[in-house]
Design a protein around this motif. Sequence first.
Motif, short mmCIF file in Angstrom:
data_model
loop_
_atom_site.label_atom_id
_atom_site.label_comp_id
_atom_site.label_asym_id
_atom_site.label_seq_id
_atom_site.Cartn_x
_atom_site.Cartn_y
_atom_site.Cartn_z
N ILE A 1 0.85 -1.25 -0.07
CA ILE A 1 -0.03 -0.17 -0.04
C ILE A 1 0.97 1.30 -0.09
CG2 ILE A 1 -0.06 0.24 2.46
CD1 ILE A 1 -3.20 1.03 2.14
N LEU A 2 0.40 2.36 -0.82
CA LEU A 2 1.26 3.46 -0.69
C LEU A 2 0.66 4.56 0.33
CD1 LEU A 2 1.42 4.25 -4.51
CD2 LEU A 2 2.99 3.14 -3.32
N ARG A 3 2.01 5.18 0.71
CA ARG A 3 1.77 6.34 1.66
C ARG A 3 2.45 7.50 1.39
NH1 ARG A 3 -1.89 4.56 5.42
NH2 ARG A 3 -1.47 2.30 6.11
N HIS A 4 1.79 8.59 1.00
CA HIS A 4 2.35 9.79 0.53
C HIS A 4 3.41 10.28 1.62
CE1 HIS A 4 2.65 14.20 -0.32
NE2 HIS A 4 2.64 13.49 -1.70
N THR A 5 4.40 10.58 1.10
CA THR A 5 5.42 11.26 2.22
C THR A 5 5.90 12.72 1.71
OG1 THR A 5 7.38 10.27 0.77
CG2 THR A 5 6.67 9.11 2.54
N GLY A 6 5.61 12.85 0.60
CA GLY A 6 6.00 14.36 -0.08
C GLY A 6 7.56 14.36 -0.23
N ASP A 7 8.42 13.42 0.08
CA ASP A 7 9.88 13.53 -0.02
C ASP A 7 10.21 13.15 -1.43
OD1 ASP A 7 12.68 12.88 -0.18
OD2 ASP A 7 12.62 12.10 2.05
N ALA A 8 11.05 13.61 -2.45
CA ALA A 8 11.27 13.39 -3.75
C ALA A 8 12.28 12.25 -3.63
CB ALA A 8 11.69 14.52 -4.43
N HIS A 9 12.71 11.93 -2.63
CA HIS A 9 13.83 10.99 -2.53
C HIS A 9 13.25 9.25 -2.57
CE1 HIS A 9 16.56 14.14 -1.50
NE2 HIS A 9 17.39 13.42 -2.29
N ASP A 10 11.79 9.43 -1.95
CA ASP A 10 10.92 8.26 -1.75
C ASP A 10 10.38 7.90 -3.38
OD1 ASP A 10 11.62 8.03 0.95
OD2 ASP A 10 9.58 9.03 1.47
N ARG A 11 10.65 6.79 -3.55
CA ARG A 11 9.80 6.35 -5.12
C ARG A 11 9.57 4.98 -4.78
NH1 ARG A 11 11.77 8.59 -10.03
NH2 ARG A 11 12.50 10.63 -9.60
N VAL A 12 8.57 4.73 -5.54
CA VAL A 12 7.73 3.55 -5.63
C VAL A 12 7.83 3.11 -7.10
CG1 VAL A 12 5.72 1.94 -5.50
CG2 VAL A 12 6.12 3.81 -3.51
N PHE A 13 8.23 1.87 -7.26
CA PHE A 13 8.31 1.30 -8.75
C PHE A 13 7.08 0.36 -9.30
CE2 PHE A 13 12.61 2.68 -7.33
CZ PHE A 13 12.95 3.24 -8.41
N GLY A 14 6.85 0.63 -10.25
CA GLY A 14 5.78 -0.27 -10.81
C GLY A 14 5.53 -0.11 -12.33
N ARG A 15 4.27 -0.47 -12.77
CA ARG A 15 4.17 -0.33 -14.07
C ARG A 15 2.81 0.27 -14.29
NH1 ARG A 15 7.49 -3.41 -16.16
NH2 ARG A 15 6.68 -3.51 -18.52
N VAL A 16 2.62 0.89 -15.62
CA VAL A 16 1.79 1.86 -16.30
C VAL A 16 0.72 0.88 -17.24
CG1 VAL A 16 0.87 3.81 -17.57
CG2 VAL A 16 3.00 3.95 -16.11
N LEU A 17 -0.54 0.73 -16.64
CA LEU A 17 -1.31 -0.20 -17.44
C LEU A 17 -2.31 0.73 -18.11
CD1 LEU A 17 -2.30 -2.84 -14.97
CD2 LEU A 17 -0.36 -2.75 -16.34
N THR A 18 -2.88 0.61 -19.24
CA THR A 18 -3.82 1.34 -19.92
C THR A 18 -5.11 0.32 -20.12
OG1 THR A 18 -2.11 2.35 -21.58
CG2 THR A 18 -4.33 2.45 -22.23
#
Length: 116
Positions: free
Chosen positions: A63-80
């Motif tokens: 699950i994603l949590r917003h941090t606002g820290d540009a150093h935090d990143r979550v990797f995934g895929r873009v689905l259409t």
Amino acid sequence: MSDGSGLEVLFTYGTLQLPDVQLDTFGRLVGGDADALPGYRLEWTDIDDERVAELSGLDKHPILRHTGDAHDRVFGRVLTLTAEELDAADEYEVSLYRRASVTLASGIRAWVYVAA
């Protein structure tokens, strides 16, 4: 977010990338391009919905949590997806999640499921 052609763009970082989940949710396998979401971090949450846990094979989901820290990143895929497929994804996601609009590292605007 719509891609301008009436299709919806969804960033997925978890079980919606699994073939069995895609087949059950969308009725097809959905390819996608790799991307990342800055300003968020990945955590894990317990899933009490037996159908979702059985389908994914996991009783804990990311699950994603917003941090606002540009150093935090979550990797995934873009689905259409079609609008109907996006509705099906909404039904698959349990009440711990809500759909939000974000801008990915690539600059693409997309929907993503974040902590409710």
